[in-house]
Design a protein around this motif. Structure first.
Motif, PDB file in Angstrom:
ATOM      1  N   PHE A  58       0.831  -1.199   0.000  1.00  0.00           N
ATOM      2  CA  PHE A  58       0.000   0.000   0.000  1.00  0.00           C
ATOM      3  C   PHE A  58       0.867   1.251   0.000  1.00  0.00           C
ATOM      4  O   PHE A  58       2.043   1.216   0.362  1.00  0.00           O
ATOM      5  CB  PHE A  58      -0.912   0.006   1.238  1.00  0.00           C
ATOM      6  N   ALA A  59       0.265   2.373  -0.362  1.00  0.00           N
ATOM      7  CA  ALA A  59       0.982   3.651  -0.424  1.00  0.00           C
ATOM      8  C   ALA A  59       1.503   4.096   0.941  1.00  0.00           C
ATOM      9  O   ALA A  59       2.463   4.857   1.012  1.00  0.00           O
ATOM     10  CB  ALA A  59       0.085   4.727  -1.031  1.00  0.00           C
ATOM     11  N   ASP A  60       0.891   3.615   2.030  1.00  0.00           N
ATOM     12  CA  ASP A  60       1.394   3.987   3.362  1.00  0.00           C
ATOM     13  C   ASP A  60       2.546   3.088   3.803  1.00  0.00           C
ATOM     14  O   ASP A  60       2.954   3.114   4.949  1.00  0.00           O
ATOM     15  CB  ASP A  60       0.268   3.968   4.397  1.00  0.00           C
ATOM     16  N   GLU A  61       3.073   2.286   2.882  1.00  0.00           N
ATOM     17  CA  GLU A  61       4.215   1.397   3.076  1.00  0.00           C
ATOM     18  C   GLU A  61       3.903   0.148   3.890  1.00  0.00           C
ATOM     19  O   GLU A  61       4.799  -0.618   4.214  1.00  0.00           O
ATOM     20  CB  GLU A  61       5.421   2.140   3.658  1.00  0.00           C
ATOM     21  N   THR A  62       2.640  -0.087   4.257  1.00  0.00           N
ATOM     22  CA  THR A  62       2.293  -1.346   4.899  1.00  0.00           C
ATOM     23  C   THR A  62       2.057  -2.392   3.815  1.00  0.00           C
ATOM     24  O   THR A  62       1.809  -2.063   2.656  1.00  0.00           O
ATOM     25  CB  THR A  62       1.039  -1.219   5.795  1.00  0.00           C
ATOM     26  N   THR A  63       2.149  -3.650   4.219  1.00  0.00           N
ATOM     27  CA  THR A  63       1.996  -4.737   3.262  1.00  0.00           C
ATOM     28  C   THR A  63       1.174  -5.871   3.860  1.00  0.00           C
ATOM     29  O   THR A  63       1.007  -5.976   5.073  1.00  0.00           O
ATOM     30  CB  THR A  63       3.361  -5.333   2.851  1.00  0.00           C
ATOM     31  N   ILE A  64       0.682  -6.706   2.969  1.00  0.00           N
ATOM     32  CA  ILE A  64       0.161  -8.023   3.319  1.00  0.00           C
ATOM     33  C   ILE A  64       1.035  -8.965   2.507  1.00  0.00           C
ATOM     34  O   ILE A  64       1.092  -8.865   1.277  1.00  0.00           O
ATOM     35  CB  ILE A  64      -1.315  -8.188   2.942  1.00  0.00           C
ATOM     36  N   GLU A  65       1.762  -9.845   3.192  1.00  0.00           N
ATOM     37  CA  GLU A  65       2.727 -10.679   2.503  1.00  0.00           C
ATOM     38  C   GLU A  65       2.530 -12.142   2.863  1.00  0.00           C
ATOM     39  O   GLU A  65       2.354 -12.486   4.031  1.00  0.00           O
ATOM     40  CB  GLU A  65       4.153 -10.258   2.867  1.00  0.00           C
ATOM     41  N   ALA A  66       2.554 -12.996   1.847  1.00  0.00           N
ATOM     42  CA  ALA A  66       2.467 -14.431   2.052  1.00  0.00           C
ATOM     43  C   ALA A  66       3.877 -14.977   2.191  1.00  0.00           C
ATOM     44  O   ALA A  66       4.717 -14.793   1.325  1.00  0.00           O
ATOM     45  CB  ALA A  66       1.764 -15.092   0.872  1.00  0.00           C
ATOM     46  N   LEU A  67       4.120 -15.616   3.318  1.00  0.00           N
ATOM     47  CA  LEU A  67       5.419 -16.224   3.573  1.00  0.00           C
ATOM     48  C   LEU A  67       5.225 -17.727   3.629  1.00  0.00           C
ATOM     49  O   LEU A  67       4.684 -18.240   4.609  1.00  0.00           O
ATOM     50  CB  LEU A  67       5.985 -15.736   4.908  1.00  0.00           C
ATOM     51  N   PRO A  68       5.633 -18.471   2.615  1.00  0.00           N
ATOM     52  CA  PRO A  68       5.449 -19.912   2.677  1.00  0.00           C
ATOM     53  C   PRO A  68       6.246 -20.500   3.832  1.00  0.00           C
ATOM     54  O   PRO A  68       7.199 -19.886   4.301  1.00  0.00           O
ATOM     55  CB  PRO A  68       5.969 -20.399   1.326  1.00  0.00           C
ATOM     56  N   GLY A  69       5.841 -21.660   4.284  1.00  0.00           N
ATOM     57  CA  GLY A  69       6.494 -22.293   5.432  1.00  0.00           C
ATOM     58  C   GLY A  69       7.872 -22.798   5.107  1.00  0.00           C
ATOM     59  O   GLY A  69       8.121 -23.997   5.113  1.00  0.00           O
ATOM     60  N   THR A  70       8.795 -21.879   4.817  1.00  0.00           N
ATOM     61  CA  THR A  70      10.164 -22.243   4.509  1.00  0.00           C
ATOM     62  C   THR A  70      11.106 -21.487   5.428  1.00  0.00           C
ATOM     63  O   THR A  70      10.731 -20.508   6.066  1.00  0.00           O
ATOM     64  CB  THR A  70      10.524 -21.903   3.048  1.00  0.00           C
ATOM     65  N   LEU A  71      12.341 -21.927   5.483  1.00  0.00           N
ATOM     66  CA  LEU A  71      13.297 -21.345   6.423  1.00  0.00           C
ATOM     67  C   LEU A  71      13.648 -19.904   6.117  1.00  0.00           C
ATOM     68  O   LEU A  71      13.986 -19.141   7.004  1.00  0.00           O
ATOM     69  CB  LEU A  71      14.589 -22.172   6.419  1.00  0.00           C
TER      70      LEU A  71
END
Length: 170
Positions: A58-71
């Protein structure tokens, strides 16, 4: 996920990290997030700068991020909202959890929802569940809370899946 998006908009200053068991589940959660955003009240979300199956920025620099179950999944030090799904089934759960903790935002409270079905004993999820003094609130939602899950349903499910007695007990 809907509640986390709501919390992010109310409190801001932090990213939402989605850490499911498998990468394809990450994409599914991101699709859900992308569908929730347009139905939010006007003004809730700033402009989306970029959107993919792994990241909404987003423009306010926040994110929604998918992190797969990896190291190597955790790459941020701003995680404020974590949704970890099926943690008992992560392939290297202790290292993945350590990486996620290291990505929690410093100087702010991180809200973490860690959910999983049982997968035996001794894994990181099991240890966290058993340790009642670890700072996490523990909630158990029984399969019986679903009104469709009757004793007859359970017996039929056991027959359909050919579950062993110990697996059915989990």
């Amino acid at each position: 996920l809907r509640r986390y998006i709501h919390l992010q908009r109310l409190y801001g200053a932090g990213d939402i990290a989605l850490a499911p068991q498998k990468e394809d589940q990450s994409r599914n959660l991101m699709v859900q997030a992308a569908h929730l955003i347009p139905s939010a009240p006007d003004g809730w979300f700033p402009t989306i700068l970029n959107e993919s199956t792994a990241l909404i920025r987003f423009a306010d620099e926040t994110t929604i991020e998918a992190l797969p179950g990896t190291l190597t999944a955790a790459r941020s030090d701003r995680i404020r909202f974590l949704l970890a799904t099926e943690m008992a089934f992560w392939s290297d759960d202790a290292k993945q959890w350590t990486g996620l903790i290291g990505a929690f935002g410093s100087g702010m409270t991180t809200f973490a929802v860690i959910e999983s079905t049982a997968n035996g004993f001794g894994n990181t999820y099991s240890q966290m569940w058993e340790d009642k003094d670890n700072g996490y609130q523990h909630y158990f939602f029984s399969v019986w809370e679903n009104p469709n899950h009757t004793p007859e349903w359970r017996e039929q499910t056991i027959r359909d899946t050919r579950a062993t007695a110990s697996y059915a007990a989990q």
